[in-house]
Design an enzyme around this catalytic site. Structure first.
Site, mmCIF file in Angstrom:
data_model
loop_
_atom_site.group_PDB
_atom_site.id
_atom_site.type_symbol
_atom_site.label_atom_id
_atom_site.label_comp_id
_atom_site.label_asym_id
_atom_site.label_seq_id
_atom_site.Cartn_x
_atom_site.Cartn_y
_atom_site.Cartn_z
ATOM 1 N NE ARG A 47 -0.399 1.622 3.889
ATOM 2 C CZ ARG A 47 0.974 2.201 3.867
ATOM 3 N NH1 ARG A 47 2.082 1.501 4.075
ATOM 4 N NH2 ARG A 47 1.077 3.577 3.623
ATOM 5 N NE ARG A 90 -6.409 0.692 -1.551
ATOM 6 C CZ ARG A 90 -5.665 1.311 -0.571
ATOM 7 N NH1 ARG A 90 -4.283 1.200 -0.480
ATOM 8 N NH2 ARG A 90 -6.178 2.078 0.208
ATOM 9 C CD GLN A 195 -3.084 2.789 6.520
ATOM 10 O OE1 GLN A 195 -3.858 3.054 7.793
ATOM 11 N NE2 GLN A 195 -3.836 2.822 5.609
ATOM 12 C CG ASP A 236 -3.123 7.879 -1.560
ATOM 13 O OD1 ASP A 236 -2.665 8.533 -0.326
ATOM 14 O OD2 ASP A 236 -2.902 6.731 -1.912
ATOM 15 C CE LYS A 247 -5.143 5.710 4.417
ATOM 16 N NZ LYS A 247 -6.256 4.706 3.684
HETATM 17 O O1 MRU Z 1 -4.555 3.204 2.395
HETATM 18 P P1 MRU Z 1 -3.113 3.359 2.062
HETATM 19 O O2 MRU Z 1 -2.290 2.927 3.253
HETATM 20 O O3 MRU Z 1 -2.731 3.086 0.868
HETATM 21 O O4 MRU Z 1 -2.962 4.903 2.203
HETATM 22 C C1 MRU Z 1 -1.650 5.567 2.107
HETATM 23 C C2 MRU Z 1 -1.648 7.245 2.235
HETATM 24 O O5 MRU Z 1 -2.723 7.812 2.369
HETATM 25 C C3 MRU Z 1 -0.210 7.627 2.172
HETATM 26 O O6 MRU Z 1 -0.252 8.836 2.747
HETATM 27 C C4 MRU Z 1 -0.192 8.128 0.697
HETATM 28 O O7 MRU Z 1 -0.319 7.057 -0.294
HETATM 29 C C5 MRU Z 1 1.173 8.418 0.320
HETATM 30 S S1 MRU Z 1 2.500 7.018 0.774
HETATM 31 C C6 MRU Z 1 3.967 7.839 0.390
#
Ligand code: MRU
Length: 351
Positions: A47, A90, A195, A236, A247
């Protein structure tokens, strides 16, 4: 200190450090074909936007290796279908689409179909190396905004586990620390997938950077009491106007930061910028399973029959973002201009 390597290509398989098991267990998930990659992404064994981009690239390369190549046009059609399956595993992290399209374009451009698997694999490997280099550059720029003294707050996991190496927002914290700055790190638990509590905590312990874990909802208390001098998070997808999807809980942090006069930064590679979307309103927000909310550590905590919403991301309007730390520098308002220059501009010093 050994560097955390979340993604390893073995020649035929992808070995992924299973992020559903950390920190209790260090297990490896092996993906031998592209559908295993799709499954690993959906299950969040891997992820984080940049890591998703890299594994998506390997997924397309594996599909190219496994799809029969006797007829060029049917090969390309099936490869395109595999690419669509991978990129939709995703929906919010644009890095997946960015990686899949980069590989599909290469496949299209190659007239000798038998050369495609090798070329795509080389490209996936190059993208993995590139991502770590990009993150180290982000860290270099970002270390300037990290205070010497005071506190830095981050959210979710944006470290080596979420990328090909080093990390983005966590890379900024790491780079500041490696330059000798000393500050208090706070990181959120990041409900519901944890996370922060599981992965960021694990990485910071490995790095030897002291950090304090907080529940998501206590960020306001710390910000209000002056314990945090800077907030830095990942992304993201960043729309053309600088709105940032990250997130869920990021928007809350951004608003609280502004209310308390604390600078709020986003650290992300330019591969996370989506110039095709004028604003964050167009960014697809993934909704995940209700069970992530109704249970904790596999134990049910909410009664059967309760309704649940579980948006996994939120969008922070650009007016809350004090700067976007990229591999070409720290971008500022007006983001419509600085992002466009960063993505398409010719020279770093002109960005
Ligand atoms: O759901 P996730 O764990 O994939 O979400 C991750 C995040 O929101 C991170 O902040 C983002 O992907 C940047 S990772 C360098």
């Amino acid at each position: 200190m050994t560097e955390v390597q979340a993604i390893e290509w073995t020649g035929r398989k992808l070995r992924l450090l299973d992020q559903t098991k950390l920190p209790v267990e260090t297990a490896v998930f092996e993906a031998g074909q592209y559908r295993d990659v799709v499954r690993a992404v959906k299950d969040m064994r891997v992820r984080g936007a940049p890591a998703l981009g890299v594994v998506a690239a390997y997924g397309v390369a594996m599909a190219a290796r496994d799809i029969p190549r006797d007829e060029r046009s049917s090969f390309l059609t099936r490869l395109e279908e595999a690419g669509r399956e991978i990129e939709s595993a995703r929906p919010t992290a644009v890095n997946m689409t960015w990686a899949v399209r980069r590989l599909l374009d290469l496949a299209e451009a190659e007239s000798d179909v038998s050369a495609v698997p090798g070329r795509l694999l080389d490209e996936a490997r190059a993208m993995q190396e590139e991502d770590e280099e990009v993150n180290r550059r982000i860290g270099g720029f970002g270390s300037e905004i990290v205070p010497d003294g005071g506190g830095v707050l981050t959210h979710c996991n944006t470290g080596a586990l979420a990328t090909a190496g080093y990390g983005t927002a966590l890379g900024v914290i790491r780079a500041g620390w490696e330059k000798g700055k000393r500050f208090q790190v706070f990181h959120t638990e990041t409900r519901p997938f944890l996370q922060g509590a599981r992965l960021t905590a694990w990485e910071l312990v490995q790095l030897g950077i002291p950090s304090t874990l907080i529940v998501d909802s206590s960020a306001g208390v710390l910000l209000n009491q002056g314990e945090v001098s800077c907030v830095v998070v990942g992304a993201d997808r960043i729309a053309a106007n600088g709105d940032v999807a990250n997130k869920v809980g990021t928007y809350t942090l951004a608003v609280l930061s502004k209310e308390n006069g604390v600078p709020f930064y986003v650290a992300a590679p330019t591969s996370t910028v989506d110039l095709s979307l004028p604003s964050g309103a167009e960014i697809p927000i993934e909704e995940r399973r209700a069970e992530e909310v109704t249970s904790f550590g596999g134990v049910r905590t909410a009664p059967e029959g309760i309704g649940v919403r579980n948006p996994s991301f939120d969008v922070t309007p650009h007016r809350y973002v004090g700067g976007i730390i990229t591999e070409v520098g720290i971008l500022k308002e007006p983001y419509t201009e600085s992002l466009a220059r960063a993505v398409t501009g010719p020279r770093g010093d002109e960005r």
